[in-house]
Design a protein around this motif. Structure first.
Motif, PDB file in Angstrom:
ATOM      1  N   ARG A  16      37.270  41.431  46.351  1.00  0.00           N
ATOM      2  CA  ARG A  16      37.359  41.353  44.895  1.00  0.00           C
ATOM      3  C   ARG A  16      36.055  41.835  44.271  1.00  0.00           C
ATOM      4  N   ARG A  17      36.173  42.666  43.251  1.00  0.00           N
ATOM      5  CA  ARG A  17      35.004  43.150  42.528  1.00  0.00           C
ATOM      6  C   ARG A  17      34.449  42.058  41.610  1.00  0.00           C
ATOM      7  N   THR A  18      33.195  42.217  41.246  1.00  0.00           N
ATOM      8  CA  THR A  18      32.563  41.348  40.260  1.00  0.00           C
ATOM      9  C   THR A  18      33.248  41.547  38.910  1.00  0.00           C
ATOM     10  N   ASP A  19      33.388  40.476  38.169  1.00  0.00           N
ATOM     11  CA  ASP A  19      33.996  40.512  36.846  1.00  0.00           C
ATOM     12  C   ASP A  19      33.175  41.440  35.940  1.00  0.00           C
ATOM     13  N   PRO A  20      33.785  42.500  35.417  1.00  0.00           N
ATOM     14  CA  PRO A  20      33.030  43.465  34.608  1.00  0.00           C
ATOM     15  C   PRO A  20      32.664  42.972  33.212  1.00  0.00           C
ATOM     16  N   CYS A  21      33.227  41.858  32.746  1.00  0.00           N
ATOM     17  CA  CYS A  21      32.922  41.399  31.388  1.00  0.00           C
ATOM     18  C   CYS A  21      31.660  40.544  31.326  1.00  0.00           C
ATOM     19  N   LEU A  22      31.084  40.211  32.465  1.00  0.00           N
ATOM     20  CA  LEU A  22      29.927  39.315  32.461  1.00  0.00           C
ATOM     21  C   LEU A  22      28.713  39.989  31.838  1.00  0.00           C
ATOM     22  N   PRO A  23      27.965  39.242  31.024  1.00  0.00           N
ATOM     23  CA  PRO A  23      26.712  39.791  30.495  1.00  0.00           C
ATOM     24  C   PRO A  23      25.797  40.174  31.663  1.00  0.00           C
ATOM     25  N   GLU A  24      25.111  41.282  31.542  1.00  0.00           N
ATOM     26  CA  GLU A  24      24.306  41.793  32.649  1.00  0.00           C
ATOM     27  C   GLU A  24      23.235  40.810  33.102  1.00  0.00           C
ATOM     28  N   ASP A  25      22.615  40.078  32.184  1.00  0.00           N
ATOM     29  CA  ASP A  25      21.573  39.133  32.603  1.00  0.00           C
ATOM     30  C   ASP A  25      22.159  38.006  33.448  1.00  0.00           C
ATOM     31  N   GLU A  69      34.175  36.682  42.156  1.00  0.00           N
ATOM     32  CA  GLU A  69      34.580  37.219  43.458  1.00  0.00           C
ATOM     33  C   GLU A  69      35.363  36.208  44.287  1.00  0.00           C
ATOM     34  N   ARG A  70      35.364  34.973  43.859  1.00  0.00           N
ATOM     35  CA  ARG A  70      36.164  33.904  44.477  1.00  0.00           C
ATOM     36  C   ARG A  70      36.770  33.079  43.357  1.00  0.00           C
ATOM     37  N   GLY A  71      37.720  32.233  43.733  1.00  0.00           N
ATOM     38  CA  GLY A  71      38.351  31.376  42.737  1.00  0.00           C
ATOM     39  C   GLY A  71      39.468  32.104  42.014  1.00  0.00           C
ATOM     40  N   PRO A  72      39.798  31.633  40.818  1.00  0.00           N
ATOM     41  CA  PRO A  72      40.889  32.261  40.062  1.00  0.00           C
ATOM     42  C   PRO A  72      40.589  33.745  39.834  1.00  0.00           C
ATOM     43  N   ARG A  73      41.618  34.544  39.839  1.00  0.00           N
ATOM     44  CA  ARG A  73      41.452  35.984  39.594  1.00  0.00           C
ATOM     45  C   ARG A  73      40.977  36.189  38.166  1.00  0.00           C
ATOM     46  N   TRP A  74      39.829  36.846  38.018  1.00  0.00           N
ATOM     47  CA  TRP A  74      39.234  36.980  36.692  1.00  0.00           C
ATOM     48  C   TRP A  74      40.126  37.737  35.726  1.00  0.00           C
ATOM     49  N   TRP A  75      40.906  38.668  36.194  1.00  0.00           N
ATOM     50  CA  TRP A  75      41.751  39.465  35.297  1.00  0.00           C
ATOM     51  C   TRP A  75      42.947  38.684  34.763  1.00  0.00           C
ATOM     52  N   GLN A  77      42.437  35.572  33.488  1.00  0.00           N
ATOM     53  CA  GLN A  77      41.835  34.568  32.607  1.00  0.00           C
ATOM     54  C   GLN A  77      41.333  35.243  31.328  1.00  0.00           C
ATOM     55  N   PRO A  78      41.312  34.487  30.225  1.00  0.00           N
ATOM     56  CA  PRO A  78      40.724  35.011  28.995  1.00  0.00           C
ATOM     57  C   PRO A  78      39.215  35.253  29.192  1.00  0.00           C
ATOM     58  N   GLU A  79      38.701  36.252  28.545  1.00  0.00           N
ATOM     59  CA  GLU A  79      37.291  36.616  28.698  1.00  0.00           C
ATOM     60  C   GLU A  79      36.326  35.463  28.416  1.00  0.00           C
ATOM     61  N   PRO A  80      36.518  34.668  27.360  1.00  0.00           N
ATOM     62  CA  PRO A  80      35.571  33.555  27.121  1.00  0.00           C
ATOM     63  C   PRO A  80      35.517  32.564  28.289  1.00  0.00           C
ATOM     64  N   GLU A  81      36.653  32.298  28.926  1.00  0.00           N
ATOM     65  CA  GLU A  81      36.672  31.397  30.088  1.00  0.00           C
ATOM     66  C   GLU A  81      35.911  32.007  31.257  1.00  0.00           C
ATOM     67  N   ARG A  82      36.046  33.298  31.428  1.00  0.00           N
ATOM     68  CA  ARG A  82      35.367  33.988  32.528  1.00  0.00           C
ATOM     69  C   ARG A  82      33.851  33.926  32.339  1.00  0.00           C
ATOM     70  N   ILE A  83      33.415  34.146  31.121  1.00  0.00           N
ATOM     71  CA  ILE A  83      31.974  34.109  30.850  1.00  0.00           C
ATOM     72  C   ILE A  83      31.446  32.689  31.014  1.00  0.00           C
ATOM     73  N   GLU A  84      32.199  31.706  30.550  1.00  0.00           N
ATOM     74  CA  GLU A  84      31.759  30.315  30.705  1.00  0.00           C
ATOM     75  C   GLU A  84      31.721  29.918  32.177  1.00  0.00           C
ATOM     76  N   ARG A  85      32.686  30.381  32.972  1.00  0.00           N
ATOM     77  CA  ARG A  85      32.682  30.111  34.416  1.00  0.00           C
ATOM     78  C   ARG A  85      31.384  30.629  35.033  1.00  0.00           C
ATOM     79  N   ALA A  86      30.986  31.830  34.656  1.00  0.00           N
ATOM     80  CA  ALA A  86      29.766  32.420  35.204  1.00  0.00           C
ATOM     81  C   ALA A  86      28.534  31.635  34.759  1.00  0.00           C
ATOM     82  N   ARG A  87      28.476  31.300  33.490  1.00  0.00           N
ATOM     83  CA  ARG A  87      27.322  30.552  32.972  1.00  0.00           C
ATOM     84  C   ARG A  87      27.238  29.158  33.610  1.00  0.00           C
ATOM     85  N   ALA A  88      28.379  28.518  33.824  1.00  0.00           N
ATOM     86  CA  ALA A  88      28.399  27.193  34.462  1.00  0.00           C
ATOM     87  C   ALA A  88      27.897  27.279  35.900  1.00  0.00           C
TER      88      ALA A  88
END
Length: 109
Positions: A16-25, A69-75, A77-88
């Motif tokens: 699985r590729r990295t979620d492309p919507c994540l902020p680069e930092d 790259e693991r867990g629920p398929r990022w595509w 999920q809604p983008e805000p949930e994906r970003i919050e998952r990464a930040r968490a």
């Protein structure tokens, strides 16, 4: 979105590729934790320290979940949930660094 945008194939194995919507930092910080965790897995194995290996694998898992790259398929999920998952995941990794005093970077030779 096409399968090529979701998956990377290496030697016939699909990753699985990295979620492309994540902020680069955020993505960069998670990749740093991932690399240090992977290095610590190897160091723990070489030293025979099963506890260090387990801790490092947990960190690798957290970073990979944060990157999507693991867990629920990022595509799916809604983008805000994906970003919050990464930040968490990043907050949890940073908290582990701050509270356990365990530095996963390999020791200098």
């Amino acid at each position: 979105m096409t399968d090529d945008e979701r998956w990377l194939v290496v030697n016939g194995r699909r990753w699985r590729r990295t979620d492309p919507c994540l902020p680069e930092d955020v993505a960069a910080a998670l990749r740093s934790h991932l690399g240090r965790g992977r290095s610590a897995v190897g160091a723990g194995k070489r030293s025979g320290d099963d506890e260090r290996v387990a801790d490092a694998r947990r960190r690798v898992g957290l970073a990979k979940h944060g990157l999507g790259e693991r867990g629920p398929r990022w595509w799916e999920q809604p983008e805000p949930e994906r970003i919050e998952r990464a930040r968490a995941a990043l907050r949890e990794l940073e908290a582990l660094d701050a509270t356990d005093g365990h530095d996963d970077r390999p020791a200098a030779s």
